[in-house]
Design a protein around this motif. Structure first.
Motif, PDB file in Angstrom:
ATOM      1  N   GLN A 111      -1.442   0.417  -2.282  1.00 60.98           N
ATOM      2  CA  GLN A 111      -2.369  -0.464  -2.993  1.00 60.98           C
ATOM      3  C   GLN A 111      -1.941  -1.927  -2.960  1.00 60.98           C
ATOM      4  OE1 GLN A 111      -3.764   1.303  -6.650  1.00 60.98           O
ATOM      5  NE2 GLN A 111      -4.114  -0.687  -7.623  1.00 60.98           N
ATOM      6  N   THR A 112      -0.674  -2.177  -2.645  1.00 64.72           N
ATOM      7  CA  THR A 112      -0.150  -3.540  -2.691  1.00 64.72           C
ATOM      8  C   THR A 112       0.077  -4.143  -1.302  1.00 64.72           C
ATOM      9  OG1 THR A 112       2.049  -2.547  -2.915  1.00 64.72           O
ATOM     10  CG2 THR A 112       0.961  -3.290  -4.930  1.00 64.72           C
ATOM     11  N   ALA A 113      -0.549  -3.592  -0.287  1.00 61.51           N
ATOM     12  CA  ALA A 113      -0.374  -4.119   1.072  1.00 61.51           C
ATOM     13  C   ALA A 113      -1.647  -3.954   1.877  1.00 61.51           C
ATOM     14  CB  ALA A 113       0.789  -3.411   1.775  1.00 61.51           C
ATOM     15  N   GLU A 114      -1.785  -4.778   2.925  1.00 62.19           N
ATOM     16  CA  GLU A 114      -2.935  -4.707   3.815  1.00 62.19           C
ATOM     17  C   GLU A 114      -2.837  -3.543   4.783  1.00 62.19           C
ATOM     18  OE1 GLU A 114      -0.795  -7.215   3.390  1.00 62.19           O
ATOM     19  OE2 GLU A 114      -1.737  -9.187   3.653  1.00 62.19           O
ATOM     20  N   VAL A 115      -1.629  -2.980   4.907  1.00 62.54           N
ATOM     21  CA  VAL A 115      -1.376  -1.876   5.836  1.00 62.54           C
ATOM     22  C   VAL A 115      -0.806  -0.694   5.068  1.00 62.54           C
ATOM     23  CG1 VAL A 115      -1.078  -3.290   7.909  1.00 62.54           C
ATOM     24  CG2 VAL A 115       0.854  -2.934   6.367  1.00 62.54           C
ATOM     25  N   SER A 116      -0.923   0.480   5.651  1.00 65.64           N
ATOM     26  CA  SER A 116      -0.500   1.705   4.975  1.00 65.64           C
ATOM     27  C   SER A 116       1.026   1.853   4.992  1.00 65.64           C
ATOM     28  CB  SER A 116      -1.149   2.912   5.660  1.00 65.64           C
ATOM     29  OG  SER A 116      -0.717   4.120   5.070  1.00 65.64           O
TER      30      SER A 116
END
Length: 517
Positions: free
Chosen positions: A274-279
């Motif tokens: 939830q806190t990043a653009e990537v998994s």
């Protein structure tokens, strides 16, 4: 050795091609060194105004001297110094009043290696993002703050605290998001100092101001002169620069969605990205979260006797370490909740888990740490920000052949740039002094400034990717600029191939001279 291993590991992961590198990590230092700031306009978008000091020191020289592979190895080597600092922090927190056992040495080394194997840490190894690079400076500051509380003196050594402030202040200047570490460490040192809190605060704060001015002062002065905002585009609701809307430039996508998430956020973002653009996936934050609460309860049960001038320095170091992590994490969640910005915490969490587990559980703490380490090794998922793994790793981003072929087309031209990130292309044409690279305009005042820079050229070109969406973007940009164009030269396009992608350079038209009065 840690630098060499980290550099080779970065190369094995692949040469860096992240979005920010292609947008502003190369362009911004290029613009400063080649005096392009008064010629080009927002070539890297709003990020054109981000402090280029770190990229001037490391990123731009690395890519100027060699290929993407060389640059990735060079930056990975610098970032590898974090391993040594994590080890030193563990030994400092543990204290030196008794001999270091082989078991502790083995576990400390394991914690340091785990610190360098975090999801975001590995993803940034060898990259230009700056979070892992400036973590070296942050951890050095933390180390000096810890050893300021010596075993034979109950009053902290102010010169070491000043040095700690200097380092972390410098890191905050290099990358403003590091301000959370500056406030976190400053608050923690003041709290742990007890009766000498004022002396501690003045020493740390004085060093921090010098460090901040050393790495960001010159750029703040430039921004103030050019935009009226010394941290442009941030906090523009306060400074009110006409070149940017009166809002605070921030990204609100990553904050907790409700109160439950706010209270227990690590249990969400560690598995749902939830806190990043990537998994990504990394459970070190929830493990450390539980141990930090338990440790704070233990400190509170002692009525903070650990802070008194009669307490043992190693205990105060543990309290300082704990409060630094807790305060910094709270600031990170409130201000950003962007995972990359917490790398300075991520790299030392295994060290904290080791020390906290042993303090809380005694001999069972070793087993707890071993179990946590196994969980992290097998469950951590590393994200990918963009890397290349082929022969392009050893090529320049834009070859000399392409530069020679397209340089005549750029003579006395305005290049309207398509959707980012493509500003890296401009850095290859460093001899194109009569070219103006034009990025997006942000306000009406900004548009007028772009028009002024563009109207002095003869021709208009567009650099973009293939596709209808890109064509519409360029058309919108041209409408915003409202340049008086003759379309007699329009329609001619040529492929401009870089190491990373194939772009299209199109002739739009000739700028008609103003009629004589």
């Amino acid at each position: 050795m840690s630098a060499a291993i980290a550099g080779q590991t970065a190369v094995m992961l692949g040469a860096d091609t992240n979005w920010d590198l292609r947008n502003y990590h190369l362009y911004n230092p290029f613009a400063v060194l080649k005096h392009r700031l008064s010629v080009d306009h927002n070539a890297a978008g709003v990020q054109t105004h981000i402090n280029p000091t770190l990229d001037l020191i490391l990123t731009y020289p690395a890519y100027t001297l060699g290929s993407p592979r060389f640059a990735t190895r060079m930056m990975g080597a610098v970032q590898g110094l974090n391993l040594v600092l994590i080890l030193a922090i563990i030994f400092s927190v543990a204290g030196t009043s008794r001999p270091i056992s082989f078991k502790f040495l083995l576990f400390a080394l394991s914690a340091a290696m785990l610190g360098m194997s975090g999801a975001l840490t590995v993803s940034e190894l060898g990259t230009s993002f700056g979070d892992l690079t400036t973590a070296v400076v942050v951890l050095a500051g933390l180390l000096f703050a810890l050893i300021a509380f010596t075993e034979d003196r109950h009053v902290p050594e102010v010169h070491l605290l000043a040095l700690a402030g200097l380092l972390v202040g410098g890191a905050a200047g290099l990358k403003l998001t590091n301000g959370i570490y500056l406030v976190g460490l400053g608050a923690a040192t003041i709290f742990v100092s007890g009766r000498t809190w004022l002396r501690t605060g003045l020493a740390f704060g004085g060093g921090a101001v010098i460090g901040l001015l050393a790495t960001h002062g010159w750029w703040s002065w430039y921004l103030w002169q050019e935009t009226g905002n010394p941290v442009f585009p941030f906090f523009n609701s306060i400074f009110g620069s006409p070149l940017f809307p009166d809002i605070d430039f921030s990204d609100g996508r990553f904050f907790p969605k409700d109160w439950w998430q706010s209270l227990f956020y690590p249990f969400w973002f560690s598995w749902n990205s939830q806190t990043a653009e990537v998994s990504f996936r990394d459970f070190r934050f929830p493990i450390a979260y539980v141990l930090a609460i338990a440790l704070l309860i233990k400190f509170a049960a002692r009525r903070f006797a650990i802070v008194s001038t009669d307490s043992a320095p190693p205990q105060r170091r543990l309290l300082l370490f704990t409060f630094f992590l807790v305060i910094t994490y709270i600031l990170w969640q409130i201000m950003f909740s962007i995972q990359r910005y917490a790398i300075g915490v991520e790299v030392v969490l295994p060290a904290f888990v080791l020390v906290a587990a042993v303090v809380l559980m005694g001999r069972f703490g070793w087993g707890f740490f071993a179990a946590a380490a196994v969980l992290l090794i097998f469950s951590t998922k590393v994200p990918d920000w963009g890397r290349i793994h082929n022969e392009h790793e050893i090529s320049l981003l834009v070859t000399q052949q392409i530069v020679a072929e397209f340089s005549p087309l750029l003579d006395d031209a305005v290049v309207v740039m398509g959707q980012p990130p493509i500003a890296y292309v401009a850095t290859a044409f460093h001899n194109a002094r009569s070219t103006t690279w034009l990025g997006p305009t942000l306000t009406e005042t900004d548009r007028k400034e772009a028009f002024r820079k563009a109207s002095g050229r003869k021709r208009v070109l567009a650099l973009r990717r293939e596709g209808m969406e890109e064509g519409e973007y360029i058309a919108q940009r041209l409408r915003e600029l409202s340049l008086p164009l003759s379309d007699s030269d329009s329609g001619s396009c040529r492929d401009l191939r870089t190491t990373l992608e194939t772009l299209v350079l199109c002739e739009i038209g000739t700028i008609m001279p103003k009629p004589a009065r």
